[in-house]
Design a protein around this motif. Structure first.
Motif, PDB file in Angstrom:
ATOM      1  N   ALA A 122       1.108  -1.256   0.084  1.00 29.18           N
ATOM      2  CA  ALA A 122       0.067   0.707  -0.532  1.00 29.18           C
ATOM      3  C   ALA A 122       0.416   0.990  -0.283  1.00 29.18           C
ATOM      4  CB  ALA A 122      -0.881  -0.143   1.316  1.00 29.18           C
ATOM      5  N   GLN A 123       1.661   1.520   0.941  1.00 32.78           N
ATOM      6  CA  GLN A 123       2.874   2.470   0.400  1.00 32.78           C
ATOM      7  C   GLN A 123       3.843   2.741  -0.579  1.00 32.78           C
ATOM      8  OE1 GLN A 123       5.414   1.485   4.029  1.00 32.78           O
ATOM      9  NE2 GLN A 123       3.708   2.427   5.851  1.00 32.78           N
ATOM     10  N   VAL A 124       3.902   1.112  -1.262  1.00 35.15           N
ATOM     11  CA  VAL A 124       4.678   1.783  -2.336  1.00 35.15           C
ATOM     12  C   VAL A 124       3.089   2.557  -3.528  1.00 35.15           C
ATOM     13  CG1 VAL A 124       5.618   0.061  -4.554  1.00 35.15           C
ATOM     14  CG2 VAL A 124       6.345  -0.448  -2.162  1.00 35.15           C
ATOM     15  N   LEU A 125       2.490   1.835  -3.356  1.00 35.30           N
ATOM     16  CA  LEU A 125       1.393   1.810  -4.483  1.00 35.30           C
ATOM     17  C   LEU A 125       0.909   4.250  -4.659  1.00 35.30           C
ATOM     18  CD1 LEU A 125      -1.356  -0.935  -5.085  1.00 35.30           C
ATOM     19  CD2 LEU A 125       1.199  -0.156  -6.814  1.00 35.30           C
ATOM     20  N   ALA A 126       0.938   3.962  -3.159  1.00 30.12           N
ATOM     21  CA  ALA A 126       0.627   5.006  -2.225  1.00 30.12           C
ATOM     22  C   ALA A 126       1.462   6.396  -2.979  1.00 30.12           C
ATOM     23  CB  ALA A 126       0.808   5.886  -0.960  1.00 30.12           C
ATOM     24  N   GLY A 133       2.689   8.767 -11.183  1.00 27.36           N
ATOM     25  CA  GLY A 133       1.169   8.644 -11.106  1.00 27.36           C
ATOM     26  C   GLY A 133       0.552   9.926 -11.436  1.00 27.36           C
ATOM     27  N   ALA A 134       1.115  11.104 -11.099  1.00 20.37           N
ATOM     28  CA  ALA A 134       1.011  12.247 -10.638  1.00 20.37           C
ATOM     29  C   ALA A 134       1.406  12.863 -11.775  1.00 20.37           C
ATOM     30  CB  ALA A 134       1.164  13.044  -9.536  1.00 20.37           C
ATOM     31  N   VAL A 135       2.804  12.573 -12.629  1.00 19.88           N
ATOM     32  CA  VAL A 135       3.098  13.017 -13.636  1.00 19.88           C
ATOM     33  C   VAL A 135       2.100  12.327 -14.929  1.00 19.88           C
ATOM     34  CG1 VAL A 135       5.146  13.004 -15.387  1.00 19.88           C
ATOM     35  CG2 VAL A 135       5.652  12.907 -13.179  1.00 19.88           C
ATOM     36  N   MET A 136       2.117  11.458 -15.060  1.00 23.92           N
ATOM     37  CA  MET A 136       1.141  10.110 -16.193  1.00 23.92           C
ATOM     38  C   MET A 136       0.092  10.782 -16.025  1.00 23.92           C
ATOM     39  SD  MET A 136       1.014   6.763 -17.082  1.00 23.92           S
ATOM     40  CE  MET A 136       2.855   6.514 -17.259  1.00 23.92           C
ATOM     41  N   MET A 137      -0.920  11.341 -14.568  1.00 24.63           N
ATOM     42  CA  MET A 137      -1.875  12.253 -15.340  1.00 24.63           C
ATOM     43  C   MET A 137      -2.120  13.768 -15.765  1.00 24.63           C
ATOM     44  SD  MET A 137      -4.125  10.918 -11.763  1.00 24.63           S
ATOM     45  CE  MET A 137      -4.459   9.003 -11.950  1.00 24.63           C
ATOM     46  N   SER A 154      -3.028   2.727 -13.661  1.00 26.42           N
ATOM     47  CA  SER A 154      -2.627   1.178 -13.560  1.00 26.42           C
ATOM     48  C   SER A 154      -0.952   1.227 -14.719  1.00 26.42           C
ATOM     49  CB  SER A 154      -3.316   0.168 -14.022  1.00 26.42           C
ATOM     50  OG  SER A 154      -4.405  -0.227 -13.092  1.00 26.42           O
ATOM     51  N   ALA A 155      -0.956   2.198 -15.562  1.00 25.14           N
ATOM     52  CA  ALA A 155      -0.263   2.203 -16.865  1.00 25.14           C
ATOM     53  C   ALA A 155       0.279   2.934 -15.724  1.00 25.14           C
ATOM     54  CB  ALA A 155      -0.504   3.632 -17.972  1.00 25.14           C
ATOM     55  N   ALA A 156       0.116   3.197 -15.250  1.00 23.58           N
ATOM     56  CA  ALA A 156       1.782   5.111 -14.158  1.00 23.58           C
ATOM     57  C   ALA A 156       2.136   3.519 -13.036  1.00 23.58           C
ATOM     58  CB  ALA A 156       0.982   5.779 -13.415  1.00 23.58           C
ATOM     59  N   ARG A 157       0.927   2.351 -12.389  1.00 20.97           N
ATOM     60  CA  ARG A 157       1.565   1.622 -11.501  1.00 20.97           C
ATOM     61  C   ARG A 157       2.171   0.582 -12.264  1.00 20.97           C
ATOM     62  NH1 ARG A 157      -3.298   0.211  -7.598  1.00 20.97           N
ATOM     63  NH2 ARG A 157      -3.069   2.633  -6.299  1.00 20.97           N
ATOM     64  N   ALA A 158       2.475   0.333 -13.095  1.00 15.53           N
ATOM     65  CA  ALA A 158       3.766  -0.567 -13.674  1.00 15.53           C
ATOM     66  C   ALA A 158       4.954  -0.479 -13.942  1.00 15.53           C
ATOM     67  CB  ALA A 158       2.531  -1.193 -15.319  1.00 15.53           C
ATOM     68  N   TYR A 159       4.502   1.571 -14.709  1.00 17.97           N
ATOM     69  CA  TYR A 159       6.412   2.261 -15.249  1.00 17.97           C
ATOM     70  C   TYR A 159       7.405   2.154 -13.819  1.00 17.97           C
ATOM     71  CZ  TYR A 159       9.311   5.806 -17.232  1.00 17.97           C
ATOM     72  OH  TYR A 159      10.549   5.986 -17.337  1.00 17.97           O
ATOM     73  N   GLY A 160       6.035   2.805 -12.120  1.00 18.08           N
ATOM     74  CA  GLY A 160       6.549   3.366 -11.567  1.00 18.08           C
ATOM     75  C   GLY A 160       6.972   1.731 -10.670  1.00 18.08           C
ATOM     76  N   LEU A 161       7.126   0.482 -11.039  1.00 19.29           N
ATOM     77  CA  LEU A 161       7.343  -0.120  -9.992  1.00 19.29           C
ATOM     78  C   LEU A 161       7.996  -0.228 -10.676  1.00 19.29           C
ATOM     79  CD1 LEU A 161       3.493  -1.988  -9.596  1.00 19.29           C
ATOM     80  CD2 LEU A 161       5.595  -1.873  -8.118  1.00 19.29           C
ATOM     81  N   ALA A 206      -3.795  11.547 -26.192  1.00 19.34           N
ATOM     82  CA  ALA A 206      -3.535  11.894 -24.925  1.00 19.34           C
ATOM     83  C   ALA A 206      -2.449  10.617 -24.759  1.00 19.34           C
ATOM     84  CB  ALA A 206      -4.685  11.756 -24.110  1.00 19.34           C
ATOM     85  N   PHE A 207      -2.339   8.885 -25.627  1.00 19.77           N
ATOM     86  CA  PHE A 207      -1.474   7.936 -26.075  1.00 19.77           C
ATOM     87  C   PHE A 207      -0.312   7.894 -25.257  1.00 19.77           C
ATOM     88  CE2 PHE A 207      -0.021   4.135 -26.223  1.00 19.77           C
ATOM     89  CZ  PHE A 207      -0.810   2.895 -25.563  1.00 19.77           C
ATOM     90  N   PRO A 208       0.186   8.763 -25.975  1.00 15.57           N
ATOM     91  CA  PRO A 208       1.689   9.339 -25.598  1.00 15.57           C
ATOM     92  C   PRO A 208       1.839   9.289 -24.130  1.00 15.57           C
ATOM     93  CG  PRO A 208       0.953  10.561 -27.204  1.00 15.57           C
ATOM     94  CD  PRO A 208       0.273  10.183 -27.452  1.00 15.57           C
ATOM     95  N   ALA A 209       0.953   9.985 -23.344  1.00 16.79           N
ATOM     96  CA  ALA A 209       1.959  10.222 -21.693  1.00 16.79           C
ATOM     97  C   ALA A 209       1.434   8.616 -20.735  1.00 16.79           C
ATOM     98  CB  ALA A 209       0.307  10.892 -21.574  1.00 16.79           C
ATOM     99  N   ALA A 210       0.621   7.567 -21.676  1.00 18.97           N
ATOM    100  CA  ALA A 210       0.795   6.497 -20.593  1.00 18.97           C
ATOM    101  C   ALA A 210       1.664   5.449 -21.197  1.00 18.97           C
ATOM    102  CB  ALA A 210      -0.775   5.913 -21.086  1.00 18.97           C
ATOM    103  N   ALA A 211       2.002   5.407 -22.994  1.00 19.09           N
ATOM    104  CA  ALA A 211       3.180   4.731 -23.609  1.00 19.09           C
ATOM    105  C   ALA A 211       3.974   3.819 -23.163  1.00 19.09           C
ATOM    106  CB  ALA A 211       3.567   5.193 -24.756  1.00 19.09           C
ATOM    107  N   LEU A 212       4.281   4.818 -21.729  1.00 18.89           N
ATOM    108  CA  LEU A 212       5.334   4.382 -21.238  1.00 18.89           C
ATOM    109  C   LEU A 212       5.421   2.886 -20.504  1.00 18.89           C
ATOM    110  CD1 LEU A 212       6.745   7.905 -18.993  1.00 18.89           C
ATOM    111  CD2 LEU A 212       7.876   6.590 -20.658  1.00 18.89           C
ATOM    112  N   ALA A 213       4.500   2.664 -20.087  1.00 16.70           N
ATOM    113  CA  ALA A 213       4.337   1.527 -19.887  1.00 16.70           C
ATOM    114  C   ALA A 213       4.217   0.211 -20.407  1.00 16.70           C
ATOM    115  CB  ALA A 213       2.572   1.428 -19.611  1.00 16.70           C
TER     116      ALA A 213
END
Length: 243
Positions: A122-126, A133-137, A154-161, A206-213
């Protein structure tokens, strides 16, 4: 207030992001509109300035001072005061990003000054939600103000992990101590599976913002992803609308 930052900050934000955050820079090449691309690059430069604080100070107090400078700079913009004389501050202010959200990004980076591994998932995801996540949004919002920003969570979480895994390989371990490489890979796969459904609602613009995933799965290995491979993966993702 005297800036605690370098006396000669980078003025070429595109070159700065290309050098220091090549994944996001590559993804930004798929933004067709040059003004939107410049605004997204400014956001990525802002994120870099926050992310580098912890590694560039000798103690937590100095890090707090620097991050407070950035938070206050964004709060001043939100209060409609002239932006501070720093290229990145001026660029994100001109781009029109919600300054309160940028201030929250600076505050979230206070967690970097601790340096200890997170104790729970939970701490990791927060942490990821408040940073990557904020950057991607915000990038998504700039590319399509009508977009459902939760579509990139979820795309941001995948890239963040994957990013936290890369940090671990570099000697900065923020992941829970009992997490193995297999644990990280499993969580990245699960996040990507959710992302593939969520991103169906995202516009082409908008997709290029999430393509990092699309880079996340490959970045949970033991080798760095080369520029040509990263570019190929991003090209495929943008062409197909899939990560």
């Amino acid at each position: 207030m005297t800036t605690p930052l370098d006396t000669s900050p980078d003025t070429d934000l595109d070159a700065l992001v290309r050098r220091m955050d090549p994944d996001r820079w590559l993804a930004s090449r798929f933004i067709a509109d040059p003004n939107a691309r410049a605004d997204v690059v400014a956001l990525y430069a802002f994120n870099y300035e926050l992310a580098r604080v912890a590694g560039g100070v000798s103690n937590a107090l100095m890090g707090e001072i620097r991050l407070t400078w950035w938070r206050e700079a964004m709060e001043e913009v939100a209060a409609r005061r002239p932006p501070r004389k720093h290229p990145t501050v001026e660029a994100v202010a001109a781009a029109g990003y919600p300054s309160s959200a940028l201030a929250e990004m600076a505050e979230a980076r206070m967690a970097d000054l601790d340096g200890a591994p997170f104790a729970t998932e939970a701490q990791v995801l927060a942490y990821i939600d408040a940073t990557a996540g904020a950057v991607m949004m915000l990038a998504t919002w700039r590319l399509d103000p009508e977009a459902d920003l939760h579509a990139v969570k979820s795309a941001a979480r995948a890239y963040g992990l994957a990013g936290l895994w890369r940090l671990k390989l570099a000697g900065v371990d923020r992941l829970p101590l009992d997490w193995t490489q297999a644990d990280v890979r499993r969580r990245v796969r699960e996040a990507l599976a959710k992302a593939r459904d969520e991103l169906k609602a995202l516009s082409v613009a908008a997709f290029p913002a999430a393509a990092l995933a699309a880079l996340a799965a490959a970045q949970t290995g033991t080798r760095a992803l080369g520029e040509l491979e990263a570019r190929a993966r991003l090209t495929w993702a943008v062409a197909t609308g899939r990560v």
